[in-house]
Write an enzyme that holds these catalytic residues in place. Sequence first.
Site, PDB file in Angstrom:
ATOM      1  N   GLY A  45      -7.012  49.647  47.280  1.00 58.55           N
ATOM      2  CA  GLY A  45      -6.751  48.560  46.342  1.00 58.55           C
ATOM      3  C   GLY A  45      -7.697  48.651  45.164  1.00 58.55           C
ATOM      4  N   GLN A  50     -12.208  45.791  37.729  1.00 56.67           N
ATOM      5  CA  GLN A  50     -13.009  46.903  38.243  1.00 56.67           C
ATOM      6  C   GLN A  50     -12.985  48.109  37.305  1.00 56.67           C
ATOM      7  OE1 GLN A  50     -11.194  46.581  42.415  1.00 56.67           O
ATOM      8  NE2 GLN A  50     -13.223  47.446  42.779  1.00 56.67           N
ATOM      9  N   CYS A  94     -15.657  48.182  49.094  1.00 62.95           N
ATOM     10  CA  CYS A  94     -15.173  47.962  47.731  1.00 62.95           C
ATOM     11  C   CYS A  94     -15.550  49.156  46.875  1.00 62.95           C
ATOM     12  CB  CYS A  94     -15.806  46.679  47.176  1.00 62.95           C
ATOM     13  SG  CYS A  94     -15.275  46.268  45.507  1.00 62.95           S
ATOM     14  N   LEU A  95     -14.621  49.608  46.048  1.00 65.20           N
ATOM     15  CA  LEU A  95     -14.905  50.742  45.171  1.00 65.20           C
ATOM     16  C   LEU A  95     -16.011  50.426  44.168  1.00 65.20           C
ATOM     17  CD1 LEU A  95     -11.264  52.033  44.544  1.00 65.20           C
ATOM     18  CD2 LEU A  95     -12.995  52.965  46.107  1.00 65.20           C
ATOM     19  N   HIS A 136      -8.543  40.419  49.071  1.00 70.25           N
ATOM     20  CA  HIS A 136      -9.749  41.022  48.488  1.00 70.25           C
ATOM     21  C   HIS A 136      -9.531  41.289  46.993  1.00 70.25           C
ATOM     22  CE1 HIS A 136     -13.170  44.087  48.671  1.00 70.25           C
ATOM     23  NE2 HIS A 136     -12.551  44.427  47.556  1.00 70.25           N
ATOM     24  N   GLU A 137      -8.371  41.851  46.654  1.00 73.26           N
ATOM     25  CA  GLU A 137      -8.100  42.193  45.248  1.00 73.26           C
ATOM     26  C   GLU A 137      -7.872  40.937  44.397  1.00 73.26           C
ATOM     27  OE1 GLU A 137      -8.888  45.068  44.327  1.00 73.26           O
ATOM     28  OE2 GLU A 137      -8.928  45.926  46.339  1.00 73.26           O
ATOM     29  N   HIS A 140     -11.064  39.489  43.300  1.00 63.65           N
ATOM     30  CA  HIS A 140     -11.634  40.155  42.110  1.00 63.65           C
ATOM     31  C   HIS A 140     -11.174  39.464  40.825  1.00 63.65           C
ATOM     32  CE1 HIS A 140     -13.948  43.652  43.317  1.00 63.65           C
ATOM     33  NE2 HIS A 140     -13.003  44.031  44.160  1.00 63.65           N
TER      34      HIS A 140
END
Length: 172
Positions: A45, A50, A94-95, A136-137, A140
């Site tokens: 994701g 991000q 998380c990226l 989660h996304e 963000h």
Amino acid sequence: MKRSILLHPDPRLKKLCPAVDDLSDSLRQLADDMLETMYAAPGIGLAAPQVGEMNRLIVLDCVKPDEAAPRPLIMFNPEIVASSDETNVYEEGCLSIPEHYADVTRPKEVEVAWLDRDGKAQQEVFDGLWATCVQHEIDHLDGKLFIDYLKPLRRQLITRKMQKLKRERARP
């Protein structure tokens, strides 16, 4: 085009993203770039902030490579319209916070409404890993990171480690 992923702490990761009013070709290109970036990372994701873009846009694909054909989803203005009382605990990463993971408790099932790449309204119920990932996304887009669910001491420790990583990467 693959894009750079912002690392925590970056103030853009803590901002609320406004809704997308009009699906332009540039926004569709951003979505395609985000999918390419997510797959290359590799991740399941990615949210627009991000990659430094303050739009309510997320991409996800929670199909594991050995399971089946990929199922990339592009969601403009995703919104959770219902969630289950039953919860699940997943170890999230998380990226934007590489190499850090923690158990996060979230609703087991969520119903999400969004606009797809063509501007068509979509709605679907997600469970398991898909439910965790979409929540989660969407977080963000509201300036919330998975570490915000952790106890303050653990959150501060991860933030300090990320600050050190950013300093190391900035050195020539």
